[in-house]
Design a protein around this motif. Structure first.
Motif, PDB file in Angstrom:
ATOM      1  N   VAL A 107     -15.531 -23.043 -34.706  1.00  0.00           N
ATOM      2  CA  VAL A 107     -16.517 -22.265 -33.978  1.00  0.00           C
ATOM      3  C   VAL A 107     -17.431 -23.165 -33.155  1.00  0.00           C
ATOM      4  CG1 VAL A 107     -18.203 -22.195 -35.867  1.00  0.00           C
ATOM      5  CG2 VAL A 107     -18.148 -20.356 -34.207  1.00  0.00           C
ATOM      6  N   TYR A 108     -17.705 -24.367 -33.636  1.00  0.00           N
ATOM      7  CA  TYR A 108     -18.570 -25.281 -32.890  1.00  0.00           C
ATOM      8  C   TYR A 108     -17.967 -25.669 -31.536  1.00  0.00           C
ATOM      9  CZ  TYR A 108     -20.404 -25.996 -37.649  1.00  0.00           C
ATOM     10  OH  TYR A 108     -20.909 -25.822 -38.917  1.00  0.00           O
ATOM     11  N   ASP A 109     -16.655 -25.577 -31.420  1.00  0.00           N
ATOM     12  CA  ASP A 109     -15.960 -25.967 -30.189  1.00  0.00           C
ATOM     13  C   ASP A 109     -15.708 -24.788 -29.256  1.00  0.00           C
ATOM     14  OD1 ASP A 109     -15.777 -28.585 -31.203  1.00  0.00           O
ATOM     15  OD2 ASP A 109     -13.911 -28.118 -32.251  1.00  0.00           O
ATOM     16  N   ALA A 110     -16.328 -23.655 -29.532  1.00  0.00           N
ATOM     17  CA  ALA A 110     -16.043 -22.439 -28.771  1.00  0.00           C
ATOM     18  C   ALA A 110     -16.199 -22.593 -27.258  1.00  0.00           C
ATOM     19  CB  ALA A 110     -16.905 -21.284 -29.279  1.00  0.00           C
ATOM     20  N   PRO A 111     -17.264 -23.215 -26.746  1.00  0.00           N
ATOM     21  CA  PRO A 111     -17.368 -23.330 -25.288  1.00  0.00           C
ATOM     22  C   PRO A 111     -16.184 -24.071 -24.661  1.00  0.00           C
ATOM     23  CG  PRO A 111     -19.489 -23.777 -26.297  1.00  0.00           C
ATOM     24  CD  PRO A 111     -18.480 -23.719 -27.416  1.00  0.00           C
ATOM     25  N   LEU A 114     -12.875 -21.640 -25.408  1.00  0.00           N
ATOM     26  CA  LEU A 114     -12.836 -20.289 -24.840  1.00  0.00           C
ATOM     27  C   LEU A 114     -13.384 -20.210 -23.422  1.00  0.00           C
ATOM     28  CD1 LEU A 114     -14.143 -18.214 -27.914  1.00  0.00           C
ATOM     29  CD2 LEU A 114     -11.808 -18.985 -27.416  1.00  0.00           C
ATOM     30  N   GLY A 115     -14.368 -21.043 -23.119  1.00  0.00           N
ATOM     31  CA  GLY A 115     -15.028 -20.958 -21.822  1.00  0.00           C
ATOM     32  C   GLY A 115     -16.509 -20.667 -21.986  1.00  0.00           C
ATOM     33  N   THR A 116     -17.201 -20.572 -20.882  1.00  0.00           N
ATOM     34  CA  THR A 116     -18.665 -20.485 -20.903  1.00  0.00           C
ATOM     35  C   THR A 116     -19.196 -19.276 -20.135  1.00  0.00           C
ATOM     36  OG1 THR A 116     -18.796 -21.909 -18.938  1.00  0.00           O
ATOM     37  CG2 THR A 116     -18.853 -22.995 -21.086  1.00  0.00           C
ATOM     38  N   ASP A 117     -18.360 -18.278 -19.911  1.00  0.00           N
ATOM     39  CA  ASP A 117     -18.770 -17.157 -19.052  1.00  0.00           C
ATOM     40  C   ASP A 117     -18.626 -15.797 -19.735  1.00  0.00           C
ATOM     41  OD1 ASP A 117     -16.007 -17.162 -19.137  1.00  0.00           O
ATOM     42  OD2 ASP A 117     -15.755 -16.654 -17.011  1.00  0.00           O
ATOM     43  N   TRP A 137     -23.832 -24.058 -34.543  1.00  0.00           N
ATOM     44  CA  TRP A 137     -23.356 -22.675 -34.375  1.00  0.00           C
ATOM     45  C   TRP A 137     -24.112 -21.978 -33.261  1.00  0.00           C
ATOM     46  CZ3 TRP A 137     -26.551 -18.364 -35.775  1.00  0.00           C
ATOM     47  CH2 TRP A 137     -25.920 -17.108 -35.808  1.00  0.00           C
ATOM     48  N   ALA A 138     -25.441 -22.073 -33.288  1.00  0.00           N
ATOM     49  CA  ALA A 138     -26.255 -21.420 -32.261  1.00  0.00           C
ATOM     50  C   ALA A 138     -25.985 -22.009 -30.883  1.00  0.00           C
ATOM     51  CB  ALA A 138     -27.733 -21.554 -32.622  1.00  0.00           C
ATOM     52  N   LYS A 139     -25.819 -23.334 -30.809  1.00  0.00           N
ATOM     53  CA  LYS A 139     -25.497 -23.965 -29.523  1.00  0.00           C
ATOM     54  C   LYS A 139     -24.151 -23.482 -28.996  1.00  0.00           C
ATOM     55  CE  LYS A 139     -28.160 -28.218 -30.212  1.00  0.00           C
ATOM     56  NZ  LYS A 139     -28.076 -29.691 -30.429  1.00  0.00           N
ATOM     57  N   ALA A 140     -23.196 -23.274 -29.904  1.00  0.00           N
ATOM     58  CA  ALA A 140     -21.883 -22.775 -29.487  1.00  0.00           C
ATOM     59  C   ALA A 140     -21.984 -21.359 -28.929  1.00  0.00           C
ATOM     60  CB  ALA A 140     -20.910 -22.821 -30.655  1.00  0.00           C
ATOM     61  N   LEU A 219     -33.290 -19.710 -31.264  1.00  0.00           N
ATOM     62  CA  LEU A 219     -34.371 -19.942 -30.303  1.00  0.00           C
ATOM     63  C   LEU A 219     -34.252 -21.323 -29.678  1.00  0.00           C
ATOM     64  CD1 LEU A 219     -37.408 -18.377 -32.214  1.00  0.00           C
ATOM     65  CD2 LEU A 219     -36.028 -17.333 -30.394  1.00  0.00           C
ATOM     66  N   ARG A 220     -33.953 -22.322 -30.501  1.00  0.00           N
ATOM     67  CA  ARG A 220     -33.781 -23.686 -29.998  1.00  0.00           C
ATOM     68  C   ARG A 220     -32.620 -23.780 -29.003  1.00  0.00           C
ATOM     69  NH1 ARG A 220     -35.816 -28.217 -32.976  1.00  0.00           N
ATOM     70  NH2 ARG A 220     -37.175 -27.599 -34.699  1.00  0.00           N
ATOM     71  N   ALA A 221     -31.605 -22.944 -29.203  1.00  0.00           N
ATOM     72  CA  ALA A 221     -30.424 -22.972 -28.328  1.00  0.00           C
ATOM     73  C   ALA A 221     -30.644 -22.216 -27.020  1.00  0.00           C
ATOM     74  CB  ALA A 221     -29.224 -22.401 -29.070  1.00  0.00           C
ATOM     75  N   GLY A 222     -31.817 -21.616 -26.852  1.00  0.00           N
ATOM     76  CA  GLY A 222     -32.116 -20.916 -25.612  1.00  0.00           C
ATOM     77  C   GLY A 222     -31.844 -19.428 -25.652  1.00  0.00           C
ATOM     78  N   MET A 223     -31.775 -18.873 -26.864  1.00  0.00           N
ATOM     79  CA  MET A 223     -31.579 -17.438 -27.017  1.00  0.00           C
ATOM     80  C   MET A 223     -32.926 -16.746 -27.219  1.00  0.00           C
ATOM     81  SD  MET A 223     -28.233 -17.157 -26.841  1.00  0.00           S
ATOM     82  CE  MET A 223     -27.915 -15.495 -27.458  1.00  0.00           C
ATOM     83  N   GLN A 224     -33.035 -15.533 -26.714  1.00  0.00           N
ATOM     84  CA  GLN A 224     -34.227 -14.707 -26.909  1.00  0.00           C
ATOM     85  C   GLN A 224     -33.898 -13.583 -27.866  1.00  0.00           C
ATOM     86  OE1 GLN A 224     -36.629 -13.401 -23.410  1.00  0.00           O
ATOM     87  NE2 GLN A 224     -36.087 -11.329 -24.088  1.00  0.00           N
ATOM     88  N   LEU A 225     -34.685 -13.445 -28.924  1.00  0.00           N
ATOM     89  CA  LEU A 225     -34.421 -12.423 -29.933  1.00  0.00           C
ATOM     90  C   LEU A 225     -34.770 -11.041 -29.389  1.00  0.00           C
ATOM     91  CD1 LEU A 225     -33.541 -12.127 -32.923  1.00  0.00           C
ATOM     92  CD2 LEU A 225     -35.971 -12.152 -33.508  1.00  0.00           C
ATOM     93  N   ASP A 226     -33.829 -10.114 -29.478  1.00  0.00           N
ATOM     94  CA  ASP A 226     -34.031  -8.739 -29.016  1.00  0.00           C
ATOM     95  C   ASP A 226     -34.404  -7.796 -30.151  1.00  0.00           C
ATOM     96  OD1 ASP A 226     -33.354  -9.481 -26.374  1.00  0.00           O
ATOM     97  OD2 ASP A 226     -31.214  -9.266 -26.830  1.00  0.00           O
TER      98      ASP A 226
END
Length: 270
Positions: A107-111, A114-117, A137-140, A219-226
């Motif tokens: 899972v850490y290698d997902a980008p 699988l790609g980034t889009d 995980w969050a960075k992935a 949050l550190r990975a640049g995600m905003q909690l909804d």
């Protein structure tokens, strides 16, 4: 791959073989093949419309949820570290006539894999406990999503995962955080579906962590909690005392104090 992951993968390869046969109906494969949507009620109610979305399913196992999402119209790709699970997922795609792609890998290698889009990452039920690095995980997740893409996550509550039922009482039993080099070992002669087929690799290694660790990593990975929600049901018996709650879910019996058993959240990549 370190010895913890090697052991876990051997265990999950065995489970994939057993789960794909679904002798107990835990995965509702026959119902899915008959045309039923067998996502569990929590994610089914919360995930929203996925038709037309490019969707990555992290830790997809044998692919049943991936294919449910594809049947809902998603352009779905499942990712799992077990080659046996990926083989079973591909076979299930063929059997069902529902198209989805399945990729073997960490899972850490997902980008990279699988790609980034992607428009959405989906991951649910029995996932983060297998990961030794929640920040990776969050960075992935963030790396796989395009800007504005969203995450849907549902799993056991980290707060309840530290407990065990001992002599009919649910008690704190494990430290709430596991060091990366010292996961918790669990021994079980069979899998969790009720199938009595004995496992050769009959133990696993899992990592405990707090809810704050999960949120902080996102949050550190640049995600905003909804949204962040807690639930009193789970799709499996975390404790032997749990009883049928309907819709393939389980809850604590009457007379036991209510506790949050599951956690779900949505987040968006900024």
């Amino acid at each position: 791959m370190d010895r913890f992951k090697q052991s876990n993968r051997a265990n999950w390869d065995e489970r994939a073989e057993i789960h794909a046969q679904d002798r107990t109906g835990f995965y509702a494969i026959d119902r899915f093949l008959a045309g039923e949507d067998v996502l569990y009620p929590i994610e089914s109610a919360e995930i929203g419309a996925v038709s037309g979305l490019k969707l990555a399913h992290f830790q997809c196992h044998i692919g049943i949820d991936t294919l449910c999402l594809a049947r809902r119209g998603a352009i779905a790709t499942g990712l799992d570290f077990s080659p046996q699970a990926i083989a079973k997922a591909r076979a299930l795609s063929v059997r069902s006539g529902v198209q989805a792609d399945f990729v073997e890998g960490e899972v850490y290698d997902a980008p990279d894999l699988l790609g980034t889009d992607f428009d959405m990452v989906f991951t649910s039920w029995g996932t983060i406990t297998w990961l030794d690095d929640i920040r990776a995980w969050a960075k992935a997740i963030a790396g796989t999503l395009k800007p504005g893409g969203r995450l849907y996550f549902a799993d056991s509550s980290p707060a309840i995962a530290t407990h065990e039922e001992i002599d009919g009482v649910i008690r704190p039993h494990y430290d709430w955080r596991s060091a990366r080099e010292k996961p918790q070992r669990f021994d079980s002669p069979t899998t969790y579906t009720g199938d009595e087929t004995p496992l050769v690799t009959d133990f696993t290694y899992e990592w405990m962590r707090g809810t704050s660790d999960v949120i902080d990593a996102l949050l550190r990975a640049g995600m905003q909690l909804d949204f962040l929600r807690e639930h009193e049901v789970l799709p499996f018996k975390l404790f032997p005392m749990m009883v049928d709650a309907g819709s393939r879910m389980f809850q604590l019996p009457a007379g036991i104090p209510r506790m949050p058993l599951a956690l779900s959240l949505g987040a968006t990549k900024r």
